[in-house]
Scaffold this motif. Structure first.
Motif, PDB file in Angstrom:
ATOM      1  N   ILE A  85       0.908  -1.247   0.129  1.00  0.00           N
ATOM      2  CA  ILE A  85      -0.166   0.075   0.019  1.00  0.00           C
ATOM      3  C   ILE A  85       0.994   1.325  -0.113  1.00  0.00           C
TER       4      ILE A  85
ATOM      5  N   ARG B 288       3.870   1.176  -2.489  1.00  0.00           N
ATOM      6  CA  ARG B 288       3.287   1.131  -3.781  1.00  0.00           C
ATOM      7  C   ARG B 288       2.440   2.290  -4.564  1.00  0.00           C
ATOM      8  N   TYR B 289       1.866   2.540  -3.685  1.00  0.00           N
ATOM      9  CA  TYR B 289       0.643   3.713  -4.237  1.00  0.00           C
ATOM     10  C   TYR B 289       0.942   5.299  -3.367  1.00  0.00           C
TER      11      TYR B 289
ATOM     12  N   ASN C  29       4.070   6.698  -3.087  1.00  0.00           N
ATOM     13  CA  ASN C  29       5.275   7.334  -3.418  1.00  0.00           C
ATOM     14  C   ASN C  29       6.044   8.141  -2.384  1.00  0.00           C
TER      15      ASN C  29
ATOM     16  N   LEU D 148      -6.791   6.125  -2.447  1.00  0.00           N
ATOM     17  CA  LEU D 148      -7.087   5.446  -3.871  1.00  0.00           C
ATOM     18  C   LEU D 148      -8.268   5.204  -4.317  1.00  0.00           C
TER      19      LEU D 148
ATOM     20  N   ASP E  15     -11.142   2.740   0.514  1.00  0.00           N
ATOM     21  CA  ASP E  15     -10.526   2.399  -0.954  1.00  0.00           C
ATOM     22  C   ASP E  15     -10.936   1.094  -0.649  1.00  0.00           C
TER      23      ASP E  15
ATOM     24  N   ASP F  31      -4.303  -3.903  -7.652  1.00  0.00           N
ATOM     25  CA  ASP F  31      -4.220  -2.873  -8.856  1.00  0.00           C
ATOM     26  C   ASP F  31      -5.735  -3.018  -9.488  1.00  0.00           C
TER      27      ASP F  31
ATOM     28  N   THR G 137      -8.383  -1.688  -7.181  1.00  0.00           N
ATOM     29  CA  THR G 137      -8.523  -0.185  -6.951  1.00  0.00           C
ATOM     30  C   THR G 137      -9.122   0.309  -8.513  1.00  0.00           C
ATOM     31  N   LYS G 138      -8.608  -0.100  -9.484  1.00  0.00           N
ATOM     32  CA  LYS G 138      -9.037   0.557 -10.784  1.00  0.00           C
ATOM     33  C   LYS G 138     -10.402   0.152 -11.170  1.00  0.00           C
TER      34      LYS G 138
END
Length: 449
Positions: A92, A95-96, A98, A230, A278, A329, A332-333
């Protein structure tokens, strides 16, 4: 001795307070809408509860053996197993979000929900009646989270007509802090929700940095609530819903800002996260406190985490969900796409009925302006801050079979604003919004006897 006087002072204080948000939730949950089984039930458009990924979650969770004997005993640690904390760190945050510095499992405390995290944070940084600044409007649950057990004090910073996304409101926070100090309240922290709840928008990096500078100047903690990180969906919008987006900023975690130490003492910077938004798991109660630079706070929160220990079954199921980066991925998308679809339906209907709103880019909700539905006989009083018209409109919605959260629950000073949650299946959203509009039309023609 009466029952009341046998209670502690803090318990008596809690009994004296009212929670308008909780009142609405109880009414909505007592007679839940179901398209097939209970079509006359209450449509809940007031709670930020995402129901758009139910089938995907059922598929994932079915594979967890909740009767595994290993789950019958205490878990590894009341502040979360190392394995789950590693999954949050690696799959989490790293990865997301940054982060400029990689997040580690030892930087994380887990608890039974983000309400527990905020309560524990307050307990660890505030003495009773110390204050926490929050700009209005803000998520109403923070009041209970901060005050009910830890006995901190929420100090609202009313912005008037100024946007919380404008740099100028930092001075209003400074004014509020100094005023609180003169009144005997020591400010220990500020809380910032990014993406914003209830406005559904992201802060720019410039404003986030100004918050850091403000915290550093005043030597107070800053808790970044990033629980909707997210759930940013504006990239998936099309048509009018896309066109009407004002200047939009991508989600920027405080962790991703370069050279943080130039702006603020790192020990003052913390992040709250959880699985409710999320990942659509409100009922699982899994909250996260991330404090990479303040080991003392992490240890202090762990020292009281036995009271907010997550169930072993919850840990097992969250571990399952967070173990596969590719599956995260996809989840969440898909969620972002469905949020965009529900949002588009909601704003199209609001636009059709000429209901004003702040275009959202993230979260599960819209901030809508229903002041045009205040009856003429109430307008003057409402302009002066009397909330009778807002209550009338809200109760008419409940009578029509829909719960929408009223502005008072978010400490909004202006009367007539509501938070509309759109993260429900479209048939349910359609029925709920039709009921809401009917209640509005009923209210505007109301004539007091």
């Amino acid at each position: 001795m009466t029952i009341k006087t046998s209670l502690s002072i803090r318990a008596q204080e809690n009994l004296q307070g009212s929670n308008i948000m909780l009142e609405g939730v109880i009414k909505a949950n007592a007679n839940k809408f179901d398209l097939e089984a209970n079509p006359n039930g209450m449509v809940n458009l007031g709670v930020a509860e995402n129901q758009l990924m139910t089938e995907e979650l059922r598929t994932i969770m079915r594979t967890v053996d909740t009767a595994d004997p290993k789950l019958f005993g205490y878990g590894e640690s009341p502040s979360g197993s190392k394995h789950l904390r590693e999954l949050f760190a690696d799959n989490i945050f790293n990865r997301y979000f940054n982060p400029q510095t990689l997040v580690r499992a030892e930087d994380i405390v887990l608890a039974a929900g983000c309400s527990a995290i905020v309560d524990m944070f307050t307990f660890c940084v505030c003495d009773p009646n110390d204050g926490i600044l929050i700009t209005t409007p803000f998520y109403g649950g923070f009041i209970t989270d901060i005050t009910a057990k830890s006995k901190g004090k929420v100090v609202p910073v009313h912005l008037g007509d100024m946007s919380p996304f404008d740099m100028g409101h930092i001075q209003l926070m400074q004014n509020a802090l100094e005023k609180a100090k003169l009144e005997g309240t020591t400010i220990r922290a500020l809380v910032l929700s990014n993406p914003h709840n209830p406005l559904g928008r992201n802060y720019s990096s410039e404003v986030l940095i100004e918050f850091l500078k403000f915290a550093n100047k005043n030597k107070i903690h800053v808790l970044y609530d990033e629980i909707y990180a997210l759930s940013v969906f504006d990239h998936a919008l099309t048509g009018k819903a896309k066109e009407e987006q004002c200047v939009s900023h991508p989600f920027i975690s405080v962790l991703s800002i370069p050279n943080l130490e130039q702006y603020c003492d790192l020990e003052l910077i913390h992040v709250a996260y959880g699985m409710s938004k999320d990942f659509c798991l409100n009922g699982f109660r899994c909250g996260v406190l991330l404090s990479p630079w303040n080991k003392e706070l992490v240890e202090a929160m762990r020292s009281i985490s036995v009271f907010t220990w997550m169930a072993s079954t919850t840990e097992a199921m969250v571990i399952k969900l967070l173990s596969d980066p590719k599956a995260i991925d996809t989840f969440t998308k898909t969620n972002q796409q469905r949020l965009a679809e529900s949002y588009t339906y909601a704003v199209d209907l609001l636009r059709e009925h000429k209901i004003s709103y702040i275009p959202a880019q993230a979260g599960h909700f819209l901030w809508i302006d229903l002041r045009t539905y205040i009856p003429s006989s109430f307008v003057s009083a409402a302009s002066a801050g009397d909330r009778a018209a807002e209550y009338l409109l809200w109760r008419n919605m409940l009578d029509e079979g829909v719960y929408v959260n009223l502005g008072e629950a978010f400490s909004e000073s202006k009367v007539g604003f509501f938070r509309l949650s759109f993260s429900v299946p479209l048939p349910q959203l359609k029925i709920g919004m039709e009921r809401m509009i009917k209640a509005c039309q009923k209210t505007v023609s109301f004539v007091p006897v």
